[in-house]
Enzyme design. Structure first.
Site, PDB file in Angstrom:
ATOM      1  N   PHE A  90       2.338  -8.064  11.180  1.00 35.22           N
ATOM      2  CA  PHE A  90       2.429  -6.608  11.311  1.00 35.22           C
ATOM      3  C   PHE A  90       1.446  -5.882  10.391  1.00 35.22           C
ATOM      4  CE2 PHE A  90       6.733  -8.025  12.351  1.00 35.22           C
ATOM      5  CZ  PHE A  90       7.131  -7.191  13.382  1.00 35.22           C
ATOM      6  N   LYS A 132      -7.916  -2.329  15.438  1.00 33.16           N
ATOM      7  CA  LYS A 132      -6.874  -3.174  16.053  1.00 33.16           C
ATOM      8  C   LYS A 132      -7.471  -3.960  17.228  1.00 33.16           C
ATOM      9  CE  LYS A 132      -3.025  -3.419  15.282  1.00 33.16           C
ATOM     10  NZ  LYS A 132      -2.221  -4.249  14.327  1.00 33.16           N
ATOM     11  N   TYR A 174      -8.915   3.601  13.959  1.00 30.12           N
ATOM     12  CA  TYR A 174      -7.703   2.770  13.892  1.00 30.12           C
ATOM     13  C   TYR A 174      -7.622   1.823  15.086  1.00 30.12           C
ATOM     14  CZ  TYR A 174      -2.879   1.485  14.965  1.00 30.12           C
ATOM     15  OH  TYR A 174      -1.753   0.784  15.323  1.00 30.12           O
ATOM     16  N   SER A 175      -7.667   2.403  16.296  1.00 30.35           N
ATOM     17  CA  SER A 175      -7.469   1.547  17.475  1.00 30.35           C
ATOM     18  C   SER A 175      -8.626   0.575  17.652  1.00 30.35           C
ATOM     19  CB  SER A 175      -7.249   2.394  18.733  1.00 30.35           C
ATOM     20  OG  SER A 175      -8.314   3.277  18.952  1.00 30.35           O
ATOM     21  N   SER A 230      -2.253   1.857   9.587  1.00 22.48           N
ATOM     22  CA  SER A 230      -1.694   2.215  10.892  1.00 22.48           C
ATOM     23  C   SER A 230      -1.805   3.684  11.278  1.00 22.48           C
ATOM     24  CB  SER A 230      -0.208   1.810  10.922  1.00 22.48           C
ATOM     25  OG  SER A 230       0.536   2.636  10.046  1.00 22.48           O
ATOM     26  N   THR A 272      -1.259  -2.783  19.591  1.00 20.32           N
ATOM     27  CA  THR A 272      -0.877  -1.445  20.037  1.00 20.32           C
ATOM     28  C   THR A 272      -1.467  -1.101  21.400  1.00 20.32           C
ATOM     29  OG1 THR A 272      -1.325   0.888  19.551  1.00 20.32           O
ATOM     30  CG2 THR A 272      -2.800  -0.681  18.541  1.00 20.32           C
ATOM     31  N   ASP A 273      -0.806  -0.209  22.117  1.00 28.73           N
ATOM     32  CA  ASP A 273      -1.356   0.288  23.394  1.00 28.73           C
ATOM     33  C   ASP A 273      -2.645   1.070  23.177  1.00 28.73           C
ATOM     34  OD1 ASP A 273      -0.245   2.580  22.195  1.00 28.73           O
ATOM     35  OD2 ASP A 273       0.855   3.228  23.976  1.00 28.73           O
ATOM     36  N   GLU A 274      -2.888   1.509  21.924  1.00 28.79           N
ATOM     37  CA  GLU A 274      -4.053   2.360  21.674  1.00 28.79           C
ATOM     38  C   GLU A 274      -5.368   1.618  21.892  1.00 28.79           C
ATOM     39  OE1 GLU A 274      -3.686   5.056  18.352  1.00 28.79           O
ATOM     40  OE2 GLU A 274      -1.501   4.972  18.463  1.00 28.79           O
ATOM     41  N   ALA A 298      -1.011  -3.830   8.512  1.00 28.74           N
ATOM     42  CA  ALA A 298      -2.171  -3.084   9.011  1.00 28.74           C
ATOM     43  C   ALA A 298      -2.223  -1.724   8.335  1.00 28.74           C
ATOM     44  CB  ALA A 298      -2.064  -2.888  10.528  1.00 28.74           C
ATOM     45  N   GLY A 347     -11.331  13.479  18.606  1.00 27.49           N
ATOM     46  CA  GLY A 347     -11.210  12.308  19.496  1.00 27.49           C
ATOM     47  C   GLY A 347      -9.794  12.014  19.944  1.00 27.49           C
ATOM     48  N   THR A 392       0.879  -1.174   0.000  1.00 24.85           N
ATOM     49  CA  THR A 392       0.000   0.000   0.000  1.00 24.85           C
ATOM     50  C   THR A 392       0.915   1.221   0.000  1.00 24.85           C
ATOM     51  OG1 THR A 392       0.006   0.266   2.405  1.00 24.85           O
ATOM     52  CG2 THR A 392      -1.636  -1.267   1.462  1.00 24.85           C
TER      53      THR A 392
HETATM   54  P1  NAD Z   1       3.196   0.817   8.470  1.00 23.73           P
HETATM   55  O1  NAD Z   1       1.955   1.538   8.061  1.00 23.73           O
HETATM   56  O2  NAD Z   1       4.519   1.486   8.343  1.00 23.73           O
HETATM   57  O3  NAD Z   1       3.298  -0.558   7.656  1.00 23.73           O
HETATM   58  C1  NAD Z   1       2.183  -1.366   7.393  1.00 23.73           C
HETATM   59  C2  NAD Z   1       2.573  -2.354   6.303  1.00 23.73           C
HETATM   60  O4  NAD Z   1       1.440  -3.223   6.068  1.00 23.73           O
HETATM   61  C3  NAD Z   1       2.906  -1.701   4.962  1.00 23.73           C
HETATM   62  O5  NAD Z   1       4.080  -2.268   4.421  1.00 23.73           O
HETATM   63  C4  NAD Z   1       1.702  -2.005   4.095  1.00 23.73           C
HETATM   64  O6  NAD Z   1       2.010  -2.119   2.714  1.00 23.73           O
HETATM   65  C5  NAD Z   1       1.246  -3.334   4.671  1.00 23.73           C
HETATM   66  N1  NAD Z   1      -0.182  -3.599   4.417  1.00 23.73           N
HETATM   67  C6  NAD Z   1      -1.226  -2.745   4.612  1.00 23.73           C
HETATM   68  N2  NAD Z   1      -2.371  -3.326   4.211  1.00 23.73           N
HETATM   69  C7  NAD Z   1      -2.054  -4.577   3.793  1.00 23.73           C
HETATM   70  C8  NAD Z   1      -2.812  -5.665   3.285  1.00 23.73           C
HETATM   71  N3  NAD Z   1      -4.144  -5.590   3.120  1.00 23.73           N
HETATM   72  N4  NAD Z   1      -2.163  -6.824   2.971  1.00 23.73           N
HETATM   73  C9  NAD Z   1      -0.811  -6.918   3.120  1.00 23.73           C
HETATM   74  N5  NAD Z   1      -0.045  -5.907   3.568  1.00 23.73           N
HETATM   75  C10 NAD Z   1      -0.656  -4.751   3.921  1.00 23.73           C
HETATM   76  O7  NAD Z   1       2.923   0.344   9.977  1.00 23.73           O
HETATM   77  P2  NAD Z   1       3.943   0.181  11.188  1.00 23.73           P
HETATM   78  O8  NAD Z   1       4.049   1.475  11.897  1.00 23.73           O
HETATM   79  O9  NAD Z   1       5.152  -0.519  10.721  1.00 23.73           O
HETATM   80  O10 NAD Z   1       3.085  -0.789  12.139  1.00 23.73           O
HETATM   81  C11 NAD Z   1       3.180  -2.206  11.988  1.00 23.73           C
HETATM   82  C12 NAD Z   1       2.242  -2.871  12.982  1.00 23.73           C
HETATM   83  O11 NAD Z   1       2.598  -2.484  14.304  1.00 23.73           O
HETATM   84  C13 NAD Z   1       0.785  -2.492  12.813  1.00 23.73           C
HETATM   85  O12 NAD Z   1      -0.001  -3.652  13.027  1.00 23.73           O
HETATM   86  C14 NAD Z   1       0.533  -1.464  13.903  1.00 23.73           C
HETATM   87  O13 NAD Z   1      -0.808  -1.492  14.339  1.00 23.73           O
HETATM   88  C15 NAD Z   1       1.470  -1.966  14.978  1.00 23.73           C
HETATM   89  N6  NAD Z   1       1.978  -0.921  15.900  1.00 23.73           N
HETATM   90  C16 NAD Z   1       2.545   0.216  15.404  1.00 23.73           C
HETATM   91  C17 NAD Z   1       3.045   1.176  16.286  1.00 23.73           C
HETATM   92  C18 NAD Z   1       3.721   2.432  15.779  1.00 23.73           C
HETATM   93  O14 NAD Z   1       4.052   3.292  16.596  1.00 23.73           O
HETATM   94  N7  NAD Z   1       3.978   2.580  14.496  1.00 23.73           N
HETATM   95  C19 NAD Z   1       2.953   0.955  17.668  1.00 23.73           C
HETATM   96  C20 NAD Z   1       2.365  -0.229  18.137  1.00 23.73           C
HETATM   97  C21 NAD Z   1       1.885  -1.157  17.234  1.00 23.73           C
HETATM   98  P1  TYD Z   2       1.086   9.881  15.490  1.00 26.35           P
HETATM   99  O1  TYD Z   2       2.516   9.820  15.108  1.00 26.35           O
HETATM  100  O2  TYD Z   2       0.058  10.034  14.411  1.00 26.35           O
HETATM  101  O3  TYD Z   2       0.785   8.590  16.393  1.00 26.35           O
HETATM  102  P2  TYD Z   2      -0.544   8.199  17.251  1.00 26.35           P
HETATM  103  O4  TYD Z   2      -1.654   9.096  16.877  1.00 26.35           O
HETATM  104  O5  TYD Z   2      -0.798   6.792  16.794  1.00 26.35           O
HETATM  105  O6  TYD Z   2      -0.137   8.306  18.679  1.00 26.35           O
HETATM  106  O7  TYD Z   2       0.887  11.075  16.511  1.00 26.35           O
HETATM  107  C1  TYD Z   2       1.615  11.138  17.718  1.00 26.35           C
HETATM  108  C2  TYD Z   2       1.111  12.345  18.488  1.00 26.35           C
HETATM  109  O8  TYD Z   2       1.457  13.540  17.777  1.00 26.35           O
HETATM  110  C3  TYD Z   2      -0.405  12.375  18.637  1.00 26.35           C
HETATM  111  O9  TYD Z   2      -0.721  12.929  19.907  1.00 26.35           O
HETATM  112  C4  TYD Z   2      -0.857  13.323  17.538  1.00 26.35           C
HETATM  113  C5  TYD Z   2       0.295  14.302  17.422  1.00 26.35           C
HETATM  114  N1  TYD Z   2       0.534  14.862  16.065  1.00 26.35           N
HETATM  115  C6  TYD Z   2       0.657  16.235  15.907  1.00 26.35           C
HETATM  116  O10 TYD Z   2       0.544  17.019  16.868  1.00 26.35           O
HETATM  117  N2  TYD Z   2       0.892  16.712  14.648  1.00 26.35           N
HETATM  118  C7  TYD Z   2       1.005  15.889  13.557  1.00 26.35           C
HETATM  119  O11 TYD Z   2       1.197  16.396  12.419  1.00 26.35           O
HETATM  120  C8  TYD Z   2       0.896  14.475  13.753  1.00 26.35           C
HETATM  121  C9  TYD Z   2       1.012  13.531  12.578  1.00 26.35           C
HETATM  122  C10 TYD Z   2       0.662  14.013  15.035  1.00 26.35           C
END
Ligand code: NAD
Ligand code: TYD
Length: 336
Positions: free
Chosen positions: A81, A154, A150-151, A85, A125-127, A83, A275, A36
């Site tokens: 992984f 998840k 999103y959350s 996200s 995720t913690d969310e 998702a 929200g 994606t």
């Molecule tokens: P990301 O958005 O960077 O990567 C998601 C990947 O999933 C991408 O490579 C995308 O191409 C792939 N994907 C999306 N839809 C798909 C589908 N239908 N089939 C196959 N592949 C698909 O996300 P990330 O930040 O690397 O997060 C990875 C995982 O960790 C997620 O499940 C997210 O919920 C979880 N997570 C993320 C964070 C964070 O801070 N980023 C924290 C806790 C948990």
């Molecule tokens: P984000 O990286 O989108 O992660 P999450 O919403 O999953 O925690 O955002 C982290 C925090 O930063 C969240 O409180 C929203 C805030 N934020 C901004 O203030 N400005 C921005 O442009 C973005 C993307 C996030």
């Protein structure tokens, strides 16, 4: 030697996890990703010729395609992984979140059961726990009270995993982690967006009063936790991972500007996210006690390394911002 199917391995955390697994051990890795907008195979350019690594393009919500992937690869372990996200995208349209995060997870559970995968690691995720006030921490016992589309998607996927354990006696482990940061994070999330904007002299959009709190964890610390949960976690258990680094968003943004030697005049307060969860904070006692895991990076070290990485890898995020990264798959894999 076991075969590990990593879904979403072309994304931020997944690509760091694939690289970590290839650096040690003898696992064979199949990276299954739909590519994606968030999937970027340039994240794994350095390992794509490793003989233990293989990329397969596929959509986890497509049951027929997943049947073919499982029939061919017969993975011993799935680490999931993949998702949608990004919270802001889920506010605009939740459709893809339900399809990928809920249906996609269910398809993977069904195929794992059908093809007798030994272990399923679900990366969450913690969310899912919702939002905290000024005090307290999320534990694995905290009720699920997700607030964003999103959350909530998840949380639904976590409950489908729970159902697979209880109904079908599958060997699944759920990990829940706080906000990650580090190399290869898509520059729509707070930290990489602020670094890239500051480097380009653009405004840094801070939502609301900037006082929302996130518990930041360096991405490889999270990956180590997943690796431990995969190897030593107990079936049916949930493991929380946090970074011991609660910071207000405005503090994070000012730190980035300080590290880059840029002025705070770039900060631009904008309308709050609808929200918007106020505070997340993780209690990782269980993972520390039972998996022997602990985060290695302080926030200060991790943020410095991350800022340095984005400074040194400007070409990477410029190709993401311009969309040029999306041609890489066609060039390297000929569209297979
Ligand atoms: P990301 O958005 O960077 O990567 C998601 C990947 O999933 C991408 O490579 C995308 O191409 C792939 N994907 C999306 N839809 C798909 C589908 N239908 N089939 C196959 N592949 C698909 O996300 P990330 O930040 O690397 O997060 C990875 C995982 O960790 C997620 O499940 C997210 O919920 C979880 N997570 C993320 C964070 C964070 O801070 N980023 C924290 C806790 C948990
Ligand atoms: P984000 O990286 O989108 O992660 P999450 O919403 O999953 O925690 O955002 C982290 C925090 O930063 C969240 O409180 C929203 C805030 N934020 C901004 O203030 N400005 C921005 O442009 C973005 C993307 C996030």
């Amino acid at each position: 030697m076991s075969k590990i199917l990593v879904t979403g391995g072309a994304g931020f955390i997944g690509s760091n996890f694939v690289r970590m697994l290839l650096q040690g051990g003898d696992h064979r890795i199949v990276n299954l990703d739909a590519l994606t907008y968030a999937g970027n195979l340039e994240n794994l350019q350095d390992v794509e010729r490793n003989e233990r690594y293989q990329f397969v393009r596929g959509d986890i919500a497509d049951a027929k395609a997943m049947d073919a992937v499982f029939a061919e690869h017969r993975p011993d372990v799935v680490v999931h992984f993949a998702a949608e996200s990004h919270v802001d995208r889920s506010v605009l349209d939740a459709t893809a979140f339900v399809r990928t995060n809920v249906i996609g997870t269910q398809v993977l559970l069904d195929k794992s059961r059908q093809y007798k995968t030994q272990r399923f690691v679900h990366v969450s995720t913690d969310e899912v726990y919702g939002s905290l006030g000024a005090w307290g921490y999320f534990t694995e016992e905290t009720p699920i009270q997700s607030n964003s589309p999103y959350s909530s998607s998840k949380a639904a996927s976590d409950l489908m995993v729970r159902a697979a354990v209880h109904t079908h006696h599958m060997d699944c482990v759920i990990t829940r982690c706080s906000n990650n940061y580090g190399p290869f994070q898509f520059p729509e999330k707070l930290i990489p967006l602020m670094i890239a904007n500051a480097l380009e002299g653009k405004k840094l959009p801070v939502y609301g009063d900037g006082k929302n709190v996130r518990d930041w964890i360096y991405v490889t610390d999270h990956c180590e936790g997943i690796r431990e949960a995969m190897a030593n976690g107990k079936a049916g258990e949930v493991y929380n991972f946090g970074g011991n680094a609660e910071r207000e968003n405005i503090f994070v943004v000012k730190e980035i500007l300080r590290l880059l030697g840029k002025g705070e005049d770039l900060i631009h307060y904008v309308k709050d996210r609808p929200g918007h969860d106020r505070r997340y904070a993780m209690d990782s006692t269980k993972a520390k006690a039972t998996l022997g895991w602990t985060p290695r990076h302080t926030f200060e070290e991790g943020l410095r390394q991350t800022v340095d990485w984005y400074v040194q890898n400007k070409a990477w995020w410029e190709r993401v911002r311009s969309g040029a990264y999306q041609t890489y798959y066609q060039q390297q894999y000929g569209g297979r």
